[in-house]
Design an enzyme around this catalytic site. Structure first.
Site, PDB file in Angstrom:
ATOM      1  N   GLY A  40      95.776  25.251  27.057  1.00 29.00           N
ATOM      2  CA  GLY A  40      93.703  25.417  26.630  1.00 29.00           C
ATOM      3  C   GLY A  40      94.011  23.217  26.833  1.00 29.00           C
ATOM      4  N   THR A  41      94.446  22.925  27.721  1.00 27.91           N
ATOM      5  CA  THR A  41      95.093  21.550  27.882  1.00 27.91           C
ATOM      6  C   THR A  41      93.441  21.655  28.289  1.00 27.91           C
ATOM      7  OG1 THR A  41      95.947  21.789  29.785  1.00 27.91           O
ATOM      8  CG2 THR A  41      96.929  20.634  27.713  1.00 27.91           C
ATOM      9  N   GLY A  42      93.352  21.628  29.502  1.00 30.47           N
ATOM     10  CA  GLY A  42      92.065  21.569  30.351  1.00 30.47           C
ATOM     11  C   GLY A  42      90.434  21.882  29.822  1.00 30.47           C
ATOM     12  N   CYS A  43      90.516  22.704  29.062  1.00 31.64           N
ATOM     13  CA  CYS A  43      89.390  23.027  28.981  1.00 31.64           C
ATOM     14  C   CYS A  43      89.195  22.056  27.082  1.00 31.64           C
ATOM     15  CB  CYS A  43      89.460  24.940  27.649  1.00 31.64           C
ATOM     16  SG  CYS A  43      89.827  25.898  28.423  1.00 31.64           S
ATOM     17  N   LYS A  82      93.060  15.480  37.357  1.00 26.75           N
ATOM     18  CA  LYS A  82      94.453  15.861  36.061  1.00 26.75           C
ATOM     19  C   LYS A  82      95.460  15.782  36.900  1.00 26.75           C
ATOM     20  CE  LYS A  82      91.949  19.313  34.616  1.00 26.75           C
ATOM     21  NZ  LYS A  82      90.804  20.111  33.342  1.00 26.75           N
ATOM     22  N   THR A 106     101.027  24.358  25.788  1.00 29.03           N
ATOM     23  CA  THR A 106     100.457  23.645  26.251  1.00 29.03           C
ATOM     24  C   THR A 106      99.149  24.508  27.050  1.00 29.03           C
ATOM     25  OG1 THR A 106     101.516  23.311  28.164  1.00 29.03           O
ATOM     26  CG2 THR A 106     101.475  20.940  26.915  1.00 29.03           C
TER      27      THR A 106
END
Length: 265
Positions: free
Chosen positions: A208-211, A175, A206
């Protein structure tokens, strides 16, 4: 009655509701699958950061996992915050006995820079958890933790992908959200190489984007999509969620997991 595909998240709780188990379950609901959870840790967390974290015992994690998988079953598993070597090894052992695709989000630090993975657990992530992954989804900070590679451009993303693939996942999604310019990610299995690009939205909210991305990928896999198709669909969903992210508290707000519900005609 049609039973929706079932996805299990193995992750920590975010009391602010933007990341962790809460983000995972919201994402799964939004994408049409039935979400289930194995809680690995409890955090005191809000828009300003993580004020405290308490890991659950390995036996509690194992009991939750067996309870769900042995009775209900799963079509995909997603892992998130596993803060110690003991938890990483416990979960890796459970995954090895589960016949379902696995998305590993090797969570290392929070959006605010708070450490969520003990340095002593990194070797277990490399040697136990990543080999169990159908798809691994590290961001650039996590790439640096795992491989020592500091990524500054797309060439560096290729090098990082090769290094992470060396630990054993079938696919890796690097990412590149921390790079300047468009939001670019690289998906590869060492042969196929797909660059996924999206316009960068000027929105600081932003959390929580990875989860969210990892859970969206797992949801797609549970629905029978190929890895490239699941990642493309997840990228589209997360891009919309980032654009619709909103302020909560005095710090960084969450992405909007329900953005499609609010933008539907």
């Amino acid at each position: 009655m049609d039973i929706p595909p079932r996805v299990l998240t193995v992750a920590g709780s975010d009391s602010g509701g933007g990341a962790g188990i809460q983000a995972d379950l919201k994402t799964m609901l939004a994408l049409g699958v039935h979400g289930m959870s194995v809680l690995t840790a409890v955090t005191a967390q809000n828009s300003l950061g993580v004020q405290g974290a308490w890991e659950l015992p390995a036996e509690a994690v194992r009991a939750q996992y067996r309870s769900v998988v042995d009775d209900i079953g799963v079509q995909a598993v997603k892992t998130g915050m596993l803060s110690s070597a003991g938890l990483v090894e416990t979960v890796a052992e459970l995954l090895a006995g589960t016949d379902a695709p696995v998305v590993v989000d090797p969570v290392g630090v929070s959006k605010h820079g708070d450490p969520l993975l003990a340095a002593s657990a990194l070797d277990s992530v490399r040697t136990k958890l990543l080999p169990a992954a159908t798809v691994a989804t590290p961001n650039l900070d996590e790439v640096a933790q795992l491989t020592g590679i500091e990524v500054h451009d797309e060439t560096g993303m290729r090098q990082a992908a090769d290094a992470v693939l060396g630990f054993g996942p079938r696919w890796v999604l690097i990412k590149g959200g921390h790079l300047p310019g468009d939001a670019v990610d690289l998906l590869t299995d060492g042969g196929v190489e797909l660059w996924l690009r999206a316009t960068r939205h000027d929105n600081r909210h932003t959390h929580g984007t990875g989860c969210t991305l990892a859970s969206a990928v797992a949801s797609g896999l549970a629905q029978g999509l190929t890895v490239p198709a699941a990642v493309r669909t997840a990228k589209e969903y997360v891009t919309g969620a980032i654009e619709a992210g909103f302020a909560l508290g005095a710090g960084i707000g969450p992405v909007d997991h329900g953005w499609r519900f609010r933008t539907a005609p």
